[in-house]
Every structure is written in structure tokens, then in C-alpha cells.
Write a protein that holds these residues in place. Structure first.
Motif, short mmCIF file in Angstrom:
data_model
loop_
_atom_site.label_atom_id
_atom_site.label_comp_id
_atom_site.label_asym_id
_atom_site.label_seq_id
_atom_site.Cartn_x
_atom_site.Cartn_y
_atom_site.Cartn_z
N MET A 69 -3.01 -4.07 -14.82
CA MET A 69 -2.40 -2.90 -14.20
C MET A 69 -0.99 -3.24 -13.73
N ASP A 70 -0.02 -2.40 -14.07
CA ASP A 70 1.36 -2.61 -13.64
C ASP A 70 1.62 -1.90 -12.32
N LEU A 71 2.53 -2.47 -11.53
CA LEU A 71 2.91 -1.87 -10.26
C LEU A 71 3.67 -0.57 -10.51
N GLU A 72 3.28 0.49 -9.81
CA GLU A 72 3.91 1.79 -9.97
C GLU A 72 4.46 2.27 -8.63
N VAL A 73 5.30 3.29 -8.72
CA VAL A 73 5.90 3.85 -7.50
C VAL A 73 4.82 4.34 -6.55
N ARG A 74 3.77 4.94 -7.09
CA ARG A 74 2.70 5.47 -6.23
C ARG A 74 2.03 4.35 -5.43
N HIS A 75 2.00 3.15 -5.98
CA HIS A 75 1.41 2.03 -5.25
C HIS A 75 2.26 1.67 -4.04
N LEU A 76 3.58 1.74 -4.20
CA LEU A 76 4.48 1.47 -3.08
C LEU A 76 4.29 2.52 -1.99
N ARG A 77 4.07 3.75 -2.39
CA ARG A 77 3.86 4.82 -1.41
C ARG A 77 2.54 4.60 -0.64
N VAL A 78 1.54 4.11 -1.33
CA VAL A 78 0.26 3.80 -0.68
C VAL A 78 0.47 2.71 0.37
N ILE A 79 1.18 1.65 0.02
CA ILE A 79 1.42 0.56 0.95
C ILE A 79 2.16 1.06 2.18
N CYS A 80 3.20 1.86 1.97
CA CYS A 80 3.99 2.38 3.09
C CYS A 80 3.16 3.33 3.95
N ALA A 81 2.33 4.15 3.34
CA ALA A 81 1.50 5.09 4.09
C ALA A 81 0.52 4.36 5.00
N VAL A 82 -0.08 3.29 4.49
CA VAL A 82 -1.02 2.51 5.29
C VAL A 82 -0.29 1.86 6.46
N ALA A 83 0.88 1.30 6.20
CA ALA A 83 1.64 0.63 7.26
C ALA A 83 2.09 1.62 8.33
N GLU A 84 2.54 2.80 7.92
CA GLU A 84 3.06 3.78 8.87
C GLU A 84 1.96 4.38 9.74
N GLU A 144 -3.40 -5.36 -3.92
CA GLU A 144 -3.31 -6.72 -3.38
C GLU A 144 -3.61 -7.76 -4.47
N SER A 145 -4.58 -7.47 -5.29
CA SER A 145 -4.92 -8.39 -6.37
C SER A 145 -3.77 -8.49 -7.36
N MET A 146 -3.14 -7.36 -7.64
CA MET A 146 -2.03 -7.34 -8.58
C MET A 146 -0.82 -8.10 -8.03
N LEU A 147 -0.56 -7.97 -6.72
CA LEU A 147 0.59 -8.62 -6.11
C LEU A 147 0.31 -10.08 -5.76
N GLY A 148 -0.96 -10.43 -5.68
CA GLY A 148 -1.30 -11.81 -5.43
C GLY A 148 -1.35 -12.22 -3.98
N GLY A 149 -1.65 -11.29 -3.09
CA GLY A 149 -1.73 -11.65 -1.68
C GLY A 149 -2.28 -10.50 -0.85
N VAL A 150 -2.78 -10.82 0.34
CA VAL A 150 -3.32 -9.82 1.26
C VAL A 150 -2.16 -9.14 1.98
N LEU A 151 -2.14 -7.82 1.94
CA LEU A 151 -1.04 -7.07 2.55
C LEU A 151 -1.31 -6.71 4.00
N PHE A 152 -2.57 -6.52 4.37
CA PHE A 152 -2.90 -6.06 5.71
C PHE A 152 -4.09 -6.84 6.27
N ASP A 153 -4.01 -7.12 7.57
CA ASP A 153 -5.15 -7.64 8.30
C ASP A 153 -5.96 -6.45 8.82
N ARG A 154 -7.25 -6.46 8.58
CA ARG A 154 -8.12 -5.38 9.05
C ARG A 154 -8.74 -5.79 10.38
N THR A 155 -8.63 -4.92 11.39
CA THR A 155 -9.23 -5.18 12.69
C THR A 155 -9.99 -3.93 13.12
#
Length: 308
Positions: A1-16, A42-53
């Protein structure tokens, strides 16, 4: 799977949002679907983006790096798309805003006056970027803002028209000790922990610091966030913040004037000197003034301040 713009929007939405539940709602996904998609990213980028608490999610160090890149890329992509769409839609009136409270009323007024024309809106975090888009003819109009001593720079092709200057108020949880007072002082605010947006090109945060410094004070920002997360943290009693006088009253939130009115915010309109609204600028400005007057009662404090 290739990284797409929608994936970046998902990451930003979770962070915000700071919450998978809230992010899923804003993205119109189920939480399980969002969780699965985030794991794939996260699997595609090769690292954990968020800590879940138990309190939500927060970016890891790797996540902060990815977010910084995403937030630099997405505005450019949006601006490109906005400009390309404009080439095909000559009957579209394109308005930008920094989430100004007068925007909905202004849009309604312009839509009513220009039957057959589609009125569309976009938001940007900084007024400076919106002025640039007006100058480049990617926007027909922008609702922007600045502060005393940190006024927006003029540009040859852009008219900056002041609409109104309003005081900046303090906001805190309704059960905060300062909420019992009819007004608060800069010294009282400086003694608290703050929830504040990060510094940006508009220099609003720099203006706040300058005013406090002139009074011999400093404020401590504990949470550097913006938007709904900023309000949520204030409601949760995690700190105090500042807001426009027209900020919407919410259950559990207290808005209070600051003694001596030391802080101000100015709303302006920006249009191109040769744009389609230049010939009707006075009508547009009058519509903006009426739209602002309609939102002065969004909390109970500002009308009393105006009457006083």
C-alpha cells in the motif's frame, strides 16, 4: 500500500482530536475502521505514531516527526486543488477565513445577493496565508485578523478593510476560582497554567506575550494545542486560555473580561483590488458588519461589556 493524502489527513485528525473516537466521528468512520486504518498506516511508515492511553492518544516522537511533515504538505496540496478548481468555476465566490465568527452570516448574505453563484469557503490557521491566496487570485475574499502592533503586512494587489476591533477575554472552566469574579486581571491569569495555540505567522501568541511582558508578567503554557482540543482542555480544568469576545458560550465554560482591556483583536476583510468584489466592496463590508453584530450575543458577557 502506498502512502496517500487521505492517510495524512487521518494522522492529523487523530492528533488534533486526541481521541480515536472523536477522530472517527470527524472522519465519518467507525472507530474499529479507523483503528485498523491507523495500524496499516503505522505498518507502512514503519513506526508507532500514537501512544494509546485511557485518556486518549498522543503522538510519539516518531509521530511528531510525521505530523510536522504532514502539516507542511497538506496546506500546499489544498491550495493547489483550490486554484485548479477555480479555473473551471467562474461563477464561484471563494471565501477564506481563520474561523471568524462572522463568516456564516457573511456567507449567507453574499449567497442571498448573488443568486446563481456558488459560495464556497476554506479555512487556514494563519491570516497571512489567506492574504497570499487573495493576492494570487485563489480566493475572492478572506476574513482575517490581527492584533495591535502586529498588523498584517499590506500587499500591492490586496485591500485590507477593517470591520471591527473587539477585546480579548479570558476563558476557564466554570468551577475555576477565577470564574467567581466579574473580571480577571493579567496578574491573576499569569499565575495560572495555560492552554494556548502554538506560535504562528499571525504572531497572536507573540502579541499576548508582549502585553504580559509590558506588565512585568509571564504566562506558562502547559498545553500547546488549538481548536476543539484547546477548548476541551479548558473545560476539563487543565488550564485557562484567552478567546475572542464573541467566543460561543458552552456549558461548563466561563468567559470573563480582563481588567483594563489590555488585549484586542481586529477583524478585517481582504479582497483583490482587481477582483470581482472590488466594485461592491462597501456592500460586502456592510454585510460583514451586520454579520458581526449578529454574533455579539454568543455569550452573556460581551453584551454586558458593550453596554457598560
Amino acid at each position: 500500500m502506498d502512502l496517500e493524502v487521505r492517510h495524512l489527513r487521518v494522522i492529523c485528525a487523530v492528533a488534533e482530536s486526541g481521541s480515536l473516537t472523536k477522530a472517527a466521528k470527524s472522519l465519518r468512520l467507525s472507530q474499529p475502521a479507523l483503528t485498523a486504518q491507523l495500524r496499516r498506516i503505522e505498518s507502512m511508515l514503519g513506526g508507532v505514531l500514537f501512544d494509546r492511553t485511557v485518556h486518549g492518544v498522543r503522538p510519539t516522537a516518531f509521530g511528531e516527526l510525521v505530523l510536522a511533515r504532514a502539516r507542511s504538505v497538506l496546506p500546499a496540496i489544498d491550495d493547489l486543488a483550490l486554484g485548479l478548481r477555480a479555473l473551471d468555476r467562474p461563477q464561484r465566490l471563494r471565501i477564506g477565513s481563520v474561523n471568524a465568527p462572522l463568516l456564516p452570516g457573511l456567507v449567507a448574505a453574499l449567497r442571498g445577493e448573488r443568486s446563481g453563484t456558488t459560495v464556497s469557503t476554506v479555512t487556514r490557521g494563519a491570516s497571512t496565508r489567506l492574504v497570499e491566496l487573495v493576492e494570487a487570485a485563489h480566493l475572492d475574499l478572506a476574513v482575517v485578523g490581527d492584533c495591535p502592533g502586529f498588523e498584517l503586512a499590506t500587499r500591492p494587489g490586496v485591500v485590507l478593510h477593517p470591520v471591527v476591533t473587539e477585546p480579548t477575554f479570558a476563558m476557564m472552566a466554570a468551577d475555576h476560582p477565577l470564574a467567581a469574579k466579574p473580571e480577571v486581571t493579567l496578574r491573576e491569569l499569569a499565575a495560572e497554567s495555560w492552554v494556548a495555540p502554538p506560535p504562528d505567522d499571525d504572531r497572536v501568541r507573540e502579541y499576548w506575550s508582549t502585553v504580559f511582558h509590558a506588565a512585568g508578567l509571564r504566562f506558562h503554557v502547559l498545553h500547546e494545542v488549538e481548536g476543539q482540543v484547546q477548548t476541551d482542555l479548558v473545560l476539563a480544568g487543565q488550564g485557562i486560555s484567552l478567546c475572542q469576545a464573541t467566543f460561543r458560550q458552552l456549558p461548563g465554560l466561563a468567559i470573563r473580561p480582563i481588567a483594563g482591556n489590555p488585549l484586542w483583536y481586529r477583524h478585517l476583510l481582504a479582497w483583490h483590488r482587481d477582483g470581482q468584489l472590488a466594485a461592491r466592496s462597501e456592500e460586502v463590508a456592510e454585510a460583514a458588519r451586520h454579520a458581526y453584530q449578529a454574533v455579539t450575543a454568543r455569550n452573556e458577557v460581551y453584551p454586558a461589556w458593550l453596554a457598560g
